[in-house]
Design a protein around this motif. Structure first.
Motif, PDB file in Angstrom:
ATOM      1  N   SER A  38       0.861  -1.185   0.000  1.00 31.45           N
ATOM      2  CA  SER A  38       0.000   0.000   0.000  1.00 31.45           C
ATOM      3  C   SER A  38       0.900   1.240   0.000  1.00 31.45           C
ATOM      4  CB  SER A  38      -0.885   0.005   1.240  1.00 31.45           C
ATOM      5  OG  SER A  38      -0.088   0.066   2.397  1.00 31.45           O
ATOM      6  N   GLU A  39       0.326   2.374  -0.391  1.00 31.25           N
ATOM      7  CA  GLU A  39       1.104   3.625  -0.385  1.00 31.25           C
ATOM      8  C   GLU A  39       1.535   3.969   1.030  1.00 31.25           C
ATOM      9  OE1 GLU A  39       1.918   5.550  -3.223  1.00 31.25           O
ATOM     10  OE2 GLU A  39       1.268   3.632  -4.053  1.00 31.25           O
ATOM     11  N   SER A  40       0.618   3.775   1.972  1.00 30.20           N
ATOM     12  CA  SER A  40       0.978   4.000   3.375  1.00 30.20           C
ATOM     13  C   SER A  40       0.047   3.210   4.278  1.00 30.20           C
ATOM     14  CB  SER A  40       0.946   5.486   3.734  1.00 30.20           C
ATOM     15  OG  SER A  40      -0.269   6.053   3.347  1.00 30.20           O
ATOM     16  N   VAL A  41       0.482   3.046   5.513  1.00 25.93           N
ATOM     17  CA  VAL A  41      -0.321   2.370   6.529  1.00 25.93           C
ATOM     18  C   VAL A  41      -0.393   3.313   7.725  1.00 25.93           C
ATOM     19  CG1 VAL A  41      -0.585   0.303   7.948  1.00 25.93           C
ATOM     20  CG2 VAL A  41       0.679   0.149   5.803  1.00 25.93           C
ATOM     21  N   LEU A  42      -1.601   3.657   8.132  1.00 26.76           N
ATOM     22  CA  LEU A  42      -1.765   4.578   9.261  1.00 26.76           C
ATOM     23  C   LEU A  42      -2.256   3.795  10.478  1.00 26.76           C
ATOM     24  CD1 LEU A  42      -3.591   7.487   7.357  1.00 26.76           C
ATOM     25  CD2 LEU A  42      -1.144   7.135   7.663  1.00 26.76           C
ATOM     26  N   LEU A  43      -1.437   3.747  11.511  1.00 28.55           N
ATOM     27  CA  LEU A  43      -1.791   2.998  12.725  1.00 28.55           C
ATOM     28  C   LEU A  43      -2.343   3.979  13.761  1.00 28.55           C
ATOM     29  CD1 LEU A  43       1.502   0.871  13.109  1.00 28.55           C
ATOM     30  CD2 LEU A  43      -0.532   0.322  11.776  1.00 28.55           C
ATOM     31  N   ALA A  44      -3.599   3.812  14.123  1.00 25.00           N
ATOM     32  CA  ALA A  44      -4.210   4.749  15.071  1.00 25.00           C
ATOM     33  C   ALA A  44      -4.507   4.055  16.394  1.00 25.00           C
ATOM     34  CB  ALA A  44      -5.501   5.310  14.479  1.00 25.00           C
ATOM     35  N   PRO A  45      -3.851   4.502  17.498  1.00 23.66           N
ATOM     36  CA  PRO A  45      -4.080   3.874  18.807  1.00 23.66           C
ATOM     37  C   PRO A  45      -5.547   3.930  19.238  1.00 23.66           C
ATOM     38  CG  PRO A  45      -2.237   5.410  18.913  1.00 23.66           C
ATOM     39  CD  PRO A  45      -2.849   5.573  17.559  1.00 23.66           C
ATOM     40  N   ASP A  46      -6.283   4.939  18.760  1.00 26.21           N
ATOM     41  CA  ASP A  46      -7.693   5.077  19.163  1.00 26.21           C
ATOM     42  C   ASP A  46      -8.476   3.793  18.928  1.00 26.21           C
ATOM     43  OD1 ASP A  46      -7.201   7.627  19.799  1.00 26.21           O
ATOM     44  OD2 ASP A  46      -8.244   8.542  18.093  1.00 26.21           O
ATOM     45  N   PHE A  47      -8.192   3.120  17.812  1.00 26.05           N
ATOM     46  CA  PHE A  47      -8.945   1.905  17.495  1.00 26.05           C
ATOM     47  C   PHE A  47      -8.689   0.797  18.516  1.00 26.05           C
ATOM     48  CE2 PHE A  47      -8.610   3.612  12.999  1.00 26.05           C
ATOM     49  CZ  PHE A  47      -9.932   4.015  12.951  1.00 26.05           C
ATOM     50  N   LEU A  48      -7.465   0.758  19.071  1.00 28.96           N
ATOM     51  CA  LEU A  48      -7.115  -0.334  19.997  1.00 28.96           C
ATOM     52  C   LEU A  48      -7.990  -0.291  21.246  1.00 28.96           C
ATOM     53  CD1 LEU A  48      -3.209  -0.335  19.729  1.00 28.96           C
ATOM     54  CD2 LEU A  48      -4.877  -1.670  18.440  1.00 28.96           C
ATOM     55  N   ARG A  49      -8.389   0.922  21.628  1.00 30.27           N
ATOM     56  CA  ARG A  49      -9.198   1.067  22.835  1.00 30.27           C
ATOM     57  C   ARG A  49     -10.613   0.528  22.660  1.00 30.27           C
ATOM     58  NH1 ARG A  49      -5.473   5.261  23.852  1.00 30.27           N
ATOM     59  NH2 ARG A  49      -6.226   6.735  22.324  1.00 30.27           N
ATOM     60  N   THR A  50     -11.005   0.299  21.401  1.00 33.85           N
ATOM     61  CA  THR A  50     -12.386  -0.143  21.158  1.00 33.85           C
ATOM     62  C   THR A  50     -12.482  -1.673  21.022  1.00 33.85           C
ATOM     63  OG1 THR A  50     -12.180  -0.085  18.754  1.00 33.85           O
ATOM     64  CG2 THR A  50     -12.789   1.990  19.833  1.00 33.85           C
ATOM     65  N   LEU A  51     -11.330  -2.352  21.074  1.00 34.24           N
ATOM     66  CA  LEU A  51     -11.350  -3.803  20.806  1.00 34.24           C
ATOM     67  C   LEU A  51     -11.724  -4.609  22.043  1.00 34.24           C
ATOM     68  CD1 LEU A  51      -8.065  -4.075  18.704  1.00 34.24           C
ATOM     69  CD2 LEU A  51     -10.416  -3.990  17.854  1.00 34.24           C
ATOM     70  N   ASP A  52     -12.391  -5.744  21.836  1.00 34.11           N
ATOM     71  CA  ASP A  52     -12.688  -6.638  22.966  1.00 34.11           C
ATOM     72  C   ASP A  52     -11.459  -7.510  23.252  1.00 34.11           C
ATOM     73  OD1 ASP A  52     -12.675  -8.653  21.051  1.00 34.11           O
ATOM     74  OD2 ASP A  52     -14.845  -8.746  20.884  1.00 34.11           O
ATOM     75  N   ASP A  53     -11.542  -8.270  24.353  1.00 32.54           N
ATOM     76  CA  ASP A  53     -10.391  -9.094  24.762  1.00 32.54           C
ATOM     77  C   ASP A  53      -9.964 -10.058  23.657  1.00 32.54           C
ATOM     78  OD1 ASP A  53     -10.542  -7.841  27.155  1.00 32.54           O
ATOM     79  OD2 ASP A  53     -11.171  -9.595  28.322  1.00 32.54           O
ATOM     80  N   TYR A  54     -10.954 -10.672  22.980  1.00 32.83           N
ATOM     81  CA  TYR A  54     -10.616 -11.671  21.958  1.00 32.83           C
ATOM     82  C   TYR A  54      -9.786 -11.054  20.847  1.00 32.83           C
ATOM     83  CZ  TYR A  54     -14.060 -14.658  24.165  1.00 32.83           C
ATOM     84  OH  TYR A  54     -14.735 -15.407  25.077  1.00 32.83           O
ATOM     85  N   ASN A  55     -10.189  -9.867  20.405  1.00 30.80           N
ATOM     86  CA  ASN A  55      -9.465  -9.243  19.306  1.00 30.80           C
ATOM     87  C   ASN A  55      -8.105  -8.706  19.740  1.00 30.80           C
ATOM     88  OD1 ASN A  55     -10.874  -9.245  16.595  1.00 30.80           O
ATOM     89  ND2 ASN A  55     -12.557  -8.845  18.023  1.00 30.80           N
ATOM     90  N   LEU A  56      -8.022  -8.255  20.998  1.00 32.83           N
ATOM     91  CA  LEU A  56      -6.710  -7.824  21.498  1.00 32.83           C
ATOM     92  C   LEU A  56      -5.763  -9.022  21.544  1.00 32.83           C
ATOM     93  CD1 LEU A  56      -7.787  -5.387  24.342  1.00 32.83           C
ATOM     94  CD2 LEU A  56      -6.311  -4.795  22.417  1.00 32.83           C
ATOM     95  N   LEU A  57      -6.258 -10.143  22.075  1.00 36.02           N
ATOM     96  CA  LEU A  57      -5.396 -11.327  22.181  1.00 36.02           C
ATOM     97  C   LEU A  57      -5.050 -11.889  20.807  1.00 36.02           C
ATOM     98  CD1 LEU A  57      -6.990 -12.948  25.342  1.00 36.02           C
ATOM     99  CD2 LEU A  57      -4.589 -12.290  25.077  1.00 36.02           C
ATOM    100  N   SER A  58      -6.006 -11.811  19.883  1.00 35.81           N
ATOM    101  CA  SER A  58      -5.744 -12.327  18.539  1.00 35.81           C
ATOM    102  C   SER A  58      -4.541 -11.591  17.920  1.00 35.81           C
ATOM    103  CB  SER A  58      -7.005 -12.165  17.680  1.00 35.81           C
ATOM    104  OG  SER A  58      -6.796 -12.705  16.403  1.00 35.81           O
ATOM    105  N   GLY A  59      -4.548 -10.274  18.015  1.00 38.68           N
ATOM    106  CA  GLY A  59      -3.421  -9.507  17.474  1.00 38.68           C
ATOM    107  C   GLY A  59      -2.137  -9.749  18.251  1.00 38.68           C
TER     108      GLY A  59
END
Ligand code: GLY
Length: 355
Positions: free
Chosen positions: A148-169
């Protein structure tokens, strides 16, 4: 070629910069049904995004299909996309993989930007240019490499994840720690990613720093071998067994998040690494204990071996009839193309089933 991956302080400002840096005639934004509702509102007011043509596909990995891909191609076509149009992918790994593939193939390729919204896609899927869809019951069977031309990582999204998705990553982060250094792995094993949901600022900042560290490991490896002829196979550690588990689960209609399968696959392949390459058993057991505590266990029986081995046979690292694993001789001691025979694979399946 180095991919532009940035941890953004302000998503709206950095997105405006990233889009403005590209010359394009028409802007498209791909979401899934969840990110349309939850994430699109965060960027819909950015002036450059106004007027973009929205394309939405179903959420979750069962939608990573040729049908969804056709829907994206058709929407690009109907929306008047040309070779000079730009696609912004807003979502988890399914959206960035499928959107990246749609962009890479539409009119032989248009530019695209990834805004990964899950931890899994921030630390792995959206970085490194792997794009594609599932096909014929196999994960990521069809696809191309295209950054991709760029990848933008935004911490804001991490705060919205449930435990399963946090652990998956986090499972992919554990993999990067194993590929990197003792210090990196030790920090990961001492951290519980689900604690960031409590809103503690310091823990949130620690996770963001660890994400940056993790992405740096991935970028270093990808830069050395973008098309996966050699060392990039390291990033597949845990995935030969992990993908087999994921495919078996998908066939049996058992819901398993990718990172959970990777975590179980890491345990299996660390066992194989200990047996074949002398990986230190003390570190193996530390990782095994962490995975058991946070990810539990995937249960299968001897009657599933043929199917699991069949899935392992389809792994992209194999050459002819030779089944290749990526293994480790120690933390950061990467051994690619390790041919494993049927007895060794069955012993690995036995170990995990009985443990
Ligand atoms: N997810 C492994 C890789 O990008 O190579």
């Amino acid at each position: 070629m180095k991919q532009h991956v940035i941890m953004v302080d302000s998503l709206t400002e950095r997105l405006a910069e990233a889009v403005s840096a590209i010359s394009f005639d028409r802007l498209f934004c791909l979401t899934d049904t969840n990110t349309l509702q939850l994430c699109w509102p965060l960027i819909s007011d950015v002036p450059v995004m106004k007027g973009s043509v929205m394309i939405t596909i179903g959420a979750t990995d069962n939608n990573k299909t040729i049908e969804s891909l056709m829907h994206v191609w058709e929407s690009l076509q109907k929306g008047g996309a040309t070779r000079h149009s730009l696609l912004v992918n807003l979502g988890g790994g399914m959206v960035t993989d499928l959107g990246g593939f749609a962009a890479s193939t539409f009119k032989r390729g248009i530019k695209y930007i990834n805004i990964p919204t899950t931890l899994l896609s921030q630390v792995d899927a959206s970085v490194g240019g792997k794009t594609g869809i599932n096909f014929g019951g196999l994960k990521n069977e069809i696809g191309v490499f295209n950054l991709s031309e760029s990848v933008l990582l935004a911490p804001d999204f991490l705060r919205t994840l449930d435990d399963y998705n946090l652990l998956s990553g986090y499972a992919e982060m554990l993999k990067h720690g194993l590929l990197d250094s003792k210090e990196h792995l030790t920090e990961l094993l001492a951290f519980d990613p689900t604690t960031v949901r409590g809103g503690d600022v310091a823990l949130g900042q620690q996770l963001v720093r660890m994400v940056e560290c993790s992405v740096a490991v991935k970028q270093r490896i990808v830069e050395g071998d973008p098309m996966e002829f050699g060392v990039r196979k390291a990033l597949n550690f845990g995935h030969t067994a992990g993908h087999a588990i994921e495919s078996l689960a998908m066939e049996d209609n058992r819901t398993v998040l990718h990172g959970y399968a990777v975590a179980w696959g890491l345990v299996m392949e660390l066992y194989m690494s200990a047996v074949k390459c002398g990986f230190p058993s003390q570190v193996f057991h530390q990782v095994e204990a962490y995975v058991r505590e946070y990810y539990g266990k995937f249960h299968y029986e001897c009657r599933h071996y043929d199917r699991l081995i069949e899935f392992i046979r389809h792994d992209k690292k194999n050459v002819g009839k030779v089944i290749n694993f990526t293994l480790l001789g120690g933390i950061g001691d990467i051994r690619i193309n390790q041919a494993c025979n049927m007895v060794e694979i069955e012993q690995m399946l036995d170990y995990y089933r009985e443990s």
